[in-house]
Design a protein around this motif. Structure first.
Motif, PDB file in Angstrom:
ATOM      1  N   ARG A   1      36.523  37.218  13.047  1.00  0.00           N
ATOM      2  CA  ARG A   1      37.724  37.856  12.199  1.00  0.00           C
ATOM      3  C   ARG A   1      38.785  37.328  13.046  1.00  0.00           C
ATOM      4  O   ARG A   1      40.110  38.013  12.852  1.00  0.00           O
ATOM      5  N   LEU A   2      38.715  36.474  13.779  1.00  0.00           N
ATOM      6  CA  LEU A   2      39.662  35.816  14.859  1.00  0.00           C
ATOM      7  C   LEU A   2      40.170  34.582  14.471  1.00  0.00           C
ATOM      8  O   LEU A   2      39.385  33.680  14.186  1.00  0.00           O
ATOM      9  N   ASP A   3      41.440  34.069  14.879  1.00  0.00           N
ATOM     10  CA  ASP A   3      41.821  32.638  14.700  1.00  0.00           C
ATOM     11  C   ASP A   3      42.036  32.252  15.970  1.00  0.00           C
ATOM     12  O   ASP A   3      42.072  31.053  16.291  1.00  0.00           O
ATOM     13  N   ALA A   4      42.055  32.989  17.083  1.00  0.00           N
ATOM     14  CA  ALA A   4      42.248  32.587  18.528  1.00  0.00           C
ATOM     15  C   ALA A   4      42.019  33.731  19.628  1.00  0.00           C
ATOM     16  O   ALA A   4      42.210  35.102  19.058  1.00  0.00           O
TER      17      ALA A   4
ATOM     18  N   MET B   1      48.666  35.298  11.955  1.00  0.00           N
ATOM     19  CA  MET B   1      47.397  34.871  12.546  1.00  0.00           C
ATOM     20  C   MET B   1      46.631  36.299  13.263  1.00  0.00           C
ATOM     21  O   MET B   1      47.246  37.342  13.477  1.00  0.00           O
ATOM     22  N   ARG B   2      45.249  36.049  13.252  1.00  0.00           N
ATOM     23  CA  ARG B   2      44.368  37.108  13.891  1.00  0.00           C
ATOM     24  C   ARG B   2      44.270  36.643  15.467  1.00  0.00           C
ATOM     25  O   ARG B   2      43.406  35.761  15.477  1.00  0.00           O
ATOM     26  N   MET B   3      44.468  37.388  16.531  1.00  0.00           N
ATOM     27  CA  MET B   3      43.868  37.203  17.605  1.00  0.00           C
ATOM     28  C   MET B   3      43.551  38.163  18.518  1.00  0.00           C
ATOM     29  O   MET B   3      44.032  39.408  18.489  1.00  0.00           O
ATOM     30  N   ALA B   4      42.585  37.993  19.396  1.00  0.00           N
ATOM     31  CA  ALA B   4      42.182  39.114  20.513  1.00  0.00           C
ATOM     32  C   ALA B   4      43.177  38.690  21.643  1.00  0.00           C
ATOM     33  O   ALA B   4      43.057  37.388  22.179  1.00  0.00           O
ATOM     34  N   TYR B   5      43.538  40.038  22.418  1.00  0.00           N
ATOM     35  CA  TYR B   5      44.326  39.624  23.526  1.00  0.00           C
ATOM     36  C   TYR B   5      43.775  40.214  24.677  1.00  0.00           C
ATOM     37  O   TYR B   5      43.350  41.293  24.808  1.00  0.00           O
ATOM     38  N   LEU B   6      43.192  39.260  25.680  1.00  0.00           N
ATOM     39  CA  LEU B   6      42.326  39.767  26.999  1.00  0.00           C
ATOM     40  C   LEU B   6      43.352  39.882  28.178  1.00  0.00           C
ATOM     41  O   LEU B   6      44.363  39.234  28.344  1.00  0.00           O
ATOM     42  N   PHE B   7      42.868  41.002  29.192  1.00  0.00           N
ATOM     43  CA  PHE B   7      43.805  41.204  30.140  1.00  0.00           C
ATOM     44  C   PHE B   7      42.893  41.325  31.462  1.00  0.00           C
ATOM     45  O   PHE B   7      41.574  41.344  31.205  1.00  0.00           O
ATOM     46  N   VAL B   8      43.514  41.535  32.476  1.00  0.00           N
ATOM     47  CA  VAL B   8      42.499  41.589  33.753  1.00  0.00           C
ATOM     48  C   VAL B   8      41.962  43.090  33.847  1.00  0.00           C
ATOM     49  O   VAL B   8      40.781  42.984  34.326  1.00  0.00           O
ATOM     50  N   SER B   9      42.626  43.952  33.324  1.00  0.00           N
ATOM     51  CA  SER B   9      42.165  45.293  33.246  1.00  0.00           C
ATOM     52  C   SER B   9      42.471  46.088  31.933  1.00  0.00           C
ATOM     53  O   SER B   9      43.351  45.456  31.142  1.00  0.00           O
ATOM     54  N   ASN B  10      41.903  47.308  31.660  1.00  0.00           N
ATOM     55  CA  ASN B  10      42.226  47.916  30.188  1.00  0.00           C
ATOM     56  C   ASN B  10      43.738  48.394  30.388  1.00  0.00           C
ATOM     57  O   ASN B  10      43.872  49.205  31.246  1.00  0.00           O
TER      58      ASN B  10
END
Length: 341
Positions: free
Chosen positions: A73-76, A1-10
């Protein structure tokens, strides 16, 4: 799977530090393990200069826009905290972001999300946009569904796992005669711990300024050292050398104490922890950790006196971060299949 991973900070610096062996992989909330399992995990490469007013908040917005730009380009999208989820969930509510969004929740069962003011209603409204919500406590699954007014089947318990290569016992290493307590946020109850100390007992507390102030307010002649902002590599050494790790917790309805608890169990450190729902999934099955009622000064004092300094032989090893990542991947895949049907 292709996923973007998001955080509170860089967290790009955390990625670099992990590759150097300086921090455990679970600081990145299973992103490392998902890659090891063959998934394509992307972290936002965009930056907001620190001199920009409100740079931390603008970075969260930029991160959400980045997701919308590359969503073809993302699945989730996976948000590692509620605070990282607000902007992408707003874009989802507007119809701009159309891929499934999975949110790992930490504080969504706390008072700010229960409040009946405008801020509380906005927080709940945004979280309802998530396709899948995950908690690190099974006790919070029903609570979260009720707070948000959603079907309980949209909320899943994902047991927290830790980097069991970074944290492991060191056989034969002698332990020093001091008590250690580590952890920040309002879920910690250091005043109870200070009151529970026996005469002559040495305590080292690693926490934030608010918790330090609360602990100092009840001190008389106890031998207590306070520290803040200790690097994780140094904390690991403290875990391995202290006589016992103590996690005095308050039941305030959020995830608290879990990471430090599991890190110490992985390191083979004797642990005393308060018996609250947030950690119930991670205790039992062995003599370590010792569990005491929250706020019980006498019970905590007895527990501290009963724990030896030789180490914890009867410890059930905690789940690895890779096992947790495998479970999370299954939940994400379910949402991608649902979204494409």
């Amino acid at each position: 799977m292709r996923m973007a991973y998001l955080f509170v900070s860089n967290v790009q610096h955390e990625e670099v530090a992990h590759r150097r062996g300086e921090v455990p992989s679970h600081r990145l909330f299973f992103a490392v393990e998902l890659r090891e399992l063959g998934h394509d995990v992307h972290l936002c490469p965009w930056r907001v200069p620190s001199w920009v007013p409100g740079a931390a908040q603008w970075w969260k917005v930029a991160q959400a826009i980045w997701c919308a730009v590359i969503q073809g380009r993302l699945d989730a999208v996976v948000c590692t905290h509620e605070a990282a989820a607000n902007a992408p969930l707003l874009l989802k509510a507007m119809g701009v972001l159309r891929v499934p969004v999975v949110v790992l929740t930490v504080a969504a069962t706390g008072e700010p999300y229960r409040a009946d003011d405008l801020a509380g209603r906005v927080r709940r409204r945004l979280l309802r946009e998530a396709d899948r919500l995950c908690t690190f406590s099974s006790a919070q699954v029903r609570q979260l569904a009720e707070i948000l007014g959603i079907d309980e089947r949209r909320v899943s318990f994902v047991p927290l796992g830790v980097d069991t290569d970074f944290f492991r016992p060191r056989v034969g290493r002698p332990r020093l005669d001091y008590v250690l307590a580590v952890g920040t946020n309002e879920g910690k109850d250091y005043p109870t711990l200070v009151r529970a100390l026996s005469p002559g007992e040495r305590l080292v507390v690693v926490t934030d300024e608010d918790n330090i102030s609360q602990a100092r307010a009840v001190m008389s002649d106890q031998d207590v050292t306070f520290r803040s902002h200790v690097p994780i590599s140094e904390l690991r050494e403290m875990y391995l050398e202290c006589r016992v790790m103590v996690l005095p917790l308050r039941d305030i309805g959020i995830s608290t104490g879990q990471t430090v608890l599991l890190e110490n169990l992985a390191a083979g450190t004797p642990v005393v922890v308060s018996d609250i729902p947030a950690v119930a999934d991670y205790v039992g099955g062995g003599a370590n950790p010792v569990v005491v009622p929250p706020g019980d000064v006498a019970g905590l004092r007895r527990a501290l006196q009963s724990v030896g300094s030789a180490g914890a032989d009867d410890t059930t090893p905690p789940r690895s971060a890779k096992d947790s990542a495998d479970l999370l991947a299954g939940l994400i895949r379910r949402e991608t299949v649902r979204g494409s049907s």
